[in-house]
Write a protein that holds these residues in place. Structure first.
Motif, short mmCIF file in Angstrom:
data_model
loop_
_atom_site.label_atom_id
_atom_site.label_comp_id
_atom_site.label_asym_id
_atom_site.label_seq_id
_atom_site.Cartn_x
_atom_site.Cartn_y
_atom_site.Cartn_z
N TYR A 138 33.28 33.04 29.13
CA TYR A 138 34.57 34.06 28.84
C TYR A 138 34.60 35.25 30.17
O TYR A 138 33.98 35.40 30.96
CB TYR A 138 33.23 35.04 27.99
CG TYR A 138 32.97 34.70 26.25
CD1 TYR A 138 33.47 34.88 25.57
CD2 TYR A 138 32.07 33.68 26.58
CE1 TYR A 138 33.70 33.93 24.73
CE2 TYR A 138 32.19 33.18 25.43
CZ TYR A 138 32.67 33.28 23.73
OH TYR A 138 32.16 32.51 22.94
N HIS B 261 37.44 37.61 26.70
CA HIS B 261 38.33 36.91 26.32
C HIS B 261 37.35 35.59 26.84
O HIS B 261 37.15 35.45 27.61
CB HIS B 261 39.45 37.05 27.35
CG HIS B 261 40.37 35.76 27.54
ND1 HIS B 261 41.43 36.02 26.13
CD2 HIS B 261 41.12 35.21 28.61
CE1 HIS B 261 42.02 34.62 26.80
NE2 HIS B 261 41.92 34.04 27.40
N GLN B 262 38.36 34.55 25.68
CA GLN B 262 37.01 33.36 26.22
C GLN B 262 38.07 31.90 26.92
O GLN B 262 39.38 32.83 26.75
CB GLN B 262 37.53 32.11 25.16
CG GLN B 262 36.63 31.31 24.79
CD GLN B 262 36.30 30.31 23.44
OE1 GLN B 262 36.04 30.91 22.40
NE2 GLN B 262 35.60 29.30 23.42
#
Length: 293
Positions: free
Chosen positions: A182, A186-187
């Protein structure tokens, strides 16, 4: 021999005769090995202790083989608190992770513990409702993998360079099926050919065993200021860890950081010089003001 000793010997002999008479025999049998459970096979005796090792988050299977038993119940008890978990196929605990299975015509009773937790480790006893009671114990060992970082958790890099972030999963019986990265919240999914690449490599075994380490890597190309922030390495079978990445834009930023550090050091040395000068002046004044003989 005293009367007490003779009486104790007679009771021991009667106990053995009664055991043979009721024909109840209990043992801990091996169910074989899979990727995350291992069992120790034992010979039929009383109060044997077998070992089962499983990894946190997986299912554990505790075996108990009972032979030549007629109309007798088989119970599983958690030894640490004497809590009855199951009697035959009925569950007597609110935790639905516990369940007992019986394989017909084999005498094999198995206690299943789903999604094993660290607190599940310890002794479990399989009991047959004979008189005297016949029992055997299983010691459940729970392996908890650990995640470690390679390198400094707070990284400073130059804009335009390529950065490689590593985390290692150690002590896992079963390697993680994935490691998710991440950037802040946000991945980072899949692979961005122009920006980043995610790798998962099986490393060398630990020094104290034959369990290989697994290394997760995030490769970031041509980093810029937007790439600064917190990066989390989150394995499927271990706790996540965080790395802070600080991207310095250009040479002027590097010079600014360097000059700032230099100014701080100079200021510190200047303050130290003033302190030492004041100290020497004080010593001289004390000497001058001292009475002379």
């Amino acid at each position: 021999m005293s009367i007490g000793c003779k009486l104790y010997l007679v009771l021991e002999i009667l106990t053995i005769i009664l055991q043979d008479f009721i024909c109840a025999d209990i043992s801990l049998s091996s169910l074989g090995k899979n990727s995350y459970n291992s069992y120790s096979e034992s010979h039929p005796k009383w109060n044997l202790v077998s070992n089962v090792t499983t990894q946190i988050g997986t299912h554990a299977y505790l075996p108990c083989k009972v032979k030549q038993i007629i109309n007798k119940s088989v119970s599983w008890v958690r030894v640490r608190d004497d809590h009855i978990l199951t009697v035959d196929r009925m569950t007597f605990i609110a935790d639905e992770r516990f369940q007992s299975f019986y394989v017909e015509n084999t005498g094999l009773w198995t206690l299943q513990i789903k999604y094993v937790q660290a607190r599940d480790a310890g002794l479990y006893e399989c009991q047959v409702s004979t008189e005297p009671k016949v029992s055997a114990r299983v010691h459940l060992h729970v392996v908890v993998p650990r995640t470690e970082l390679i390198g400094d958790p707070d990284r400073y890099v130059k804009a335009g360079s390529t950065v490689v972030l590593h985390c290692v999963v150690r002590g896992a019986l079963e390697p993680p099926s994935y490691i998710i990265w991440y950037h802040d919240a946000h991945q980072l999914l899949g692979e961005n050919q122009q920006k980043w690449k995610i790798k998962l490599d099986r490393g060398q075994p630990d020094s104290d065993g034959d369990i290989p380490n697994v290394v997760g890597s995030l490769i970031i190309h041509n980093v810029n200021k937007r790439d600064s922030g917190n990066y989390s390495c989150s394995p499927s079978n271990s706790l996540p860890l965080q790395i802070t990445l600080n991207v310095i834009n250009d040479e002027s930023s590097v010079s600014a950081v360097t000059s700032s550090a230099t100014r701080f050091l100079c200021s510190s040395y200047y303050s130290l010089g003033l302190l030492l000068s004041s100290f020497f002046v004080l010593i001289v004044n004390v000497i001058l003001m001292a009475p002379h003989k």
